[in-house]
Design a protein around this motif. Sequence first.
Motif, short mmCIF file in Angstrom:
data_model
loop_
_atom_site.label_atom_id
_atom_site.label_comp_id
_atom_site.label_asym_id
_atom_site.label_seq_id
_atom_site.Cartn_x
_atom_site.Cartn_y
_atom_site.Cartn_z
N TRP A 1 0.83 -1.21 0.00
CA TRP A 1 0.00 0.00 0.00
C TRP A 1 0.87 1.26 0.00
CZ3 TRP A 1 -5.43 1.12 1.81
CH2 TRP A 1 -6.33 0.20 1.26
N ALA A 2 1.96 1.22 0.73
CA ALA A 2 2.86 2.38 0.75
C ALA A 2 3.35 2.70 -0.66
CB ALA A 2 4.04 2.10 1.69
N ARG A 3 3.71 1.66 -1.42
CA ARG A 3 4.15 1.87 -2.81
C ARG A 3 3.03 2.49 -3.63
NH1 ARG A 3 6.94 -2.79 -1.96
NH2 ARG A 3 5.33 -4.14 -2.83
N LYS A 4 1.81 1.98 -3.47
CA LYS A 4 0.68 2.51 -4.23
C LYS A 4 0.40 3.98 -3.88
CE LYS A 4 -1.77 -1.86 -4.77
NZ LYS A 4 -3.02 -2.60 -4.49
N LEU A 5 0.62 4.32 -2.62
CA LEU A 5 0.35 5.68 -2.15
C LEU A 5 1.52 6.63 -2.42
CD1 LEU A 5 -1.19 4.92 1.36
CD2 LEU A 5 -2.41 5.60 -0.69
N GLY A 6 2.68 6.07 -2.67
CA GLY A 6 3.86 6.90 -2.86
C GLY A 6 4.41 7.42 -1.54
N VAL A 7 4.24 6.62 -0.48
CA VAL A 7 4.77 6.99 0.84
C VAL A 7 5.67 5.86 1.32
CG1 VAL A 7 2.75 8.40 1.42
CG2 VAL A 7 2.82 6.01 2.14
N SER A 8 6.36 6.10 2.41
CA SER A 8 7.21 5.06 2.98
C SER A 8 6.36 4.08 3.80
CB SER A 8 8.28 5.68 3.88
OG SER A 8 7.67 6.28 5.01
N GLN A 9 6.92 2.92 4.06
CA GLN A 9 6.20 1.94 4.89
C GLN A 9 5.99 2.48 6.30
OE1 GLN A 9 7.41 -0.16 7.62
NE2 GLN A 9 5.29 -0.89 7.80
N PRO A 10 6.97 3.17 6.90
CA PRO A 10 6.70 3.76 8.23
C PRO A 10 5.55 4.77 8.21
CG PRO A 10 9.06 3.65 7.87
CD PRO A 10 8.41 3.29 6.56
N SER B 1 -0.90 13.72 12.31
CA SER B 1 0.09 14.59 11.67
C SER B 1 0.46 14.11 10.27
CB SER B 1 1.35 14.71 12.54
OG SER B 1 2.01 13.46 12.61
N VAL B 2 -0.05 12.94 9.85
CA VAL B 2 0.19 12.47 8.48
C VAL B 2 -0.61 13.37 7.54
CG1 VAL B 2 -0.20 10.55 6.88
CG2 VAL B 2 0.61 10.09 9.18
N ALA B 3 -0.02 13.68 6.40
CA ALA B 3 -0.67 14.56 5.43
C ALA B 3 -2.05 14.04 5.04
CB ALA B 3 0.20 14.69 4.18
N MET B 4 -2.98 14.95 4.94
CA MET B 4 -4.35 14.59 4.58
C MET B 4 -4.38 13.86 3.24
SD MET B 4 -7.53 17.14 4.13
CE MET B 4 -9.03 16.60 3.36
N ALA B 5 -3.54 14.25 2.32
CA ALA B 5 -3.51 13.61 1.00
C ALA B 5 -3.25 12.12 1.11
CB ALA B 5 -2.47 14.28 0.10
N SER B 6 -2.45 11.71 2.07
CA SER B 6 -2.17 10.28 2.25
C SER B 6 -3.43 9.54 2.69
CB SER B 6 -1.05 10.08 3.27
OG SER B 6 0.15 10.67 2.79
N TYR B 7 -4.18 10.13 3.60
CA TYR B 7 -5.44 9.51 4.03
C TYR B 7 -6.43 9.47 2.86
CZ TYR B 7 -4.27 9.36 9.01
OH TYR B 7 -3.70 9.07 10.23
N VAL B 8 -6.52 10.55 2.10
CA VAL B 8 -7.45 10.61 0.97
C VAL B 8 -7.06 9.57 -0.08
CG1 VAL B 8 -8.33 12.06 -0.91
CG2 VAL B 8 -8.07 13.01 1.39
N MET B 9 -5.77 9.37 -0.30
CA MET B 9 -5.33 8.34 -1.24
C MET B 9 -5.76 6.96 -0.76
SD MET B 9 -3.85 9.06 -4.12
CE MET B 9 -2.98 7.53 -4.44
N CYS B 10 -5.67 6.71 0.54
CA CYS B 10 -6.15 5.42 1.08
C CYS B 10 -7.63 5.24 0.79
CB CYS B 10 -5.91 5.35 2.59
SG CYS B 10 -4.21 5.11 3.08
N LEU B 11 -8.40 6.28 1.03
CA LEU B 11 -9.83 6.21 0.76
C LEU B 11 -10.08 5.93 -0.72
CD1 LEU B 11 -11.02 9.23 2.92
CD2 LEU B 11 -11.14 6.81 3.49
#
Length: 144
Positions: free
Chosen positions: A40-49, A60-70
Amino acid sequence: MPTQNISPVDHPQAVRQEIERLAQHIVVARKRRGETQAQWARKLGVSQPTMARIERGDPSVAMASYVMCLWLINPALGLADLVAPENDHAALEREVARVRQPRKPRGAAAAEAPRASAAREPGTGRAVAAGLSSLMAAPGKKPT
């Protein structure tokens, strides 16, 4: 990274709980798909941590990361629909109350000024009343 004006620990408890609930749903969705945090981290373009922080409900995680999960979970449903004007019931109730208030009689000169400004400002005066009328009309029924 810009600093936040409010620390995540200072967010209202209801907000923190909603973020935690969102995080729990993200975990369930990922696991039901049989995918790892790393995938999922790869799909989102974020790190595994960062993915782990999302799943913990870290505000404190960027809202865009949560929106990408959704979006990964359900691309057909838009987060913005939650706050679309037609779903903003508090504002709609306030506008309906304003329209229902009895009008005070005014002189002809005073009555002309608001009409002229309403024509220049969309969403005011008759435009608001027409919009409210269409929102309150029953489905399939034209407003009067």
